[in-house]
Scaffold this motif. Structure first.
Motif, short mmCIF file in Angstrom:
data_model
loop_
_atom_site.label_atom_id
_atom_site.label_comp_id
_atom_site.label_asym_id
_atom_site.label_seq_id
_atom_site.Cartn_x
_atom_site.Cartn_y
_atom_site.Cartn_z
N GLY A 99 0.82 -1.21 0.00
CA GLY A 99 0.00 0.00 0.00
C GLY A 99 0.86 1.25 0.00
N ALA A 115 -3.39 0.51 8.70
CA ALA A 115 -4.74 0.07 8.33
C ALA A 115 -5.17 0.70 7.01
N ALA A 116 -4.88 1.99 6.84
CA ALA A 116 -5.24 2.66 5.60
C ALA A 116 -4.45 2.09 4.42
N ARG A 168 -5.86 -1.11 3.12
CA ARG A 168 -7.01 -0.88 2.25
C ARG A 168 -6.56 -0.46 0.86
N VAL A 169 -5.54 0.38 0.79
CA VAL A 169 -5.01 0.82 -0.51
C VAL A 169 -4.40 -0.37 -1.25
N ARG A 218 -5.24 -3.43 -1.11
CA ARG A 218 -6.32 -4.30 -1.60
C ARG A 218 -7.14 -3.63 -2.69
N ASP A 219 -7.18 -2.32 -2.71
CA ASP A 219 -7.96 -1.58 -3.70
C ASP A 219 -7.23 -0.29 -4.07
N LEU A 234 -8.67 3.27 -4.64
CA LEU A 234 -9.07 4.20 -3.57
C LEU A 234 -8.32 5.51 -3.69
#
Length: 83
Positions: free
Chosen positions: A37, A64-65, A68-69, A71-72, A75
């Motif tokens: 990420g 955590a952020a 998410r990045v 995985r996607d 974003l």
């Protein structure tokens, strides 16, 4: 961590990412997903350097952020489009 039944590499990484918020001895911790990420976001790809960008006590939130990045990655683009 992995010596506990049912805890494998993924579970251990999740635990360490989150616990570093309240357990300073674990900091800085960034697993491969966090670093993926970070790479996508153009941030340092080293746990120590990432911690410097936010201060060690906020590294868990950044991690955590970045998961998410990782995985996607879209974003980041959606966020930029919203601005």
């Amino acid at each position: 961590m992995q010596e506990f039944d049912g805890i494998g590499p993924v579970g251990a990484s999740i635990f360490l990412r989150e616990v570093q918020q309240v357990w300073p001895a674990v900091r800085p911790f960034a697993d491969a997903l966090v670093l993926e990420g970070a790479r996508a976001a153009g941030l340092p790809q080293d746990a120590d350097e990432l911690a410097k960008t936010v201060g060690g006590d906020r590294l868990a939130s950044l991690a955590a952020a970045l998961v998410r990045v990782a995985r996607d990655p879209e974003l980041l683009q959606r966020e930029a489009d919203d601005r």
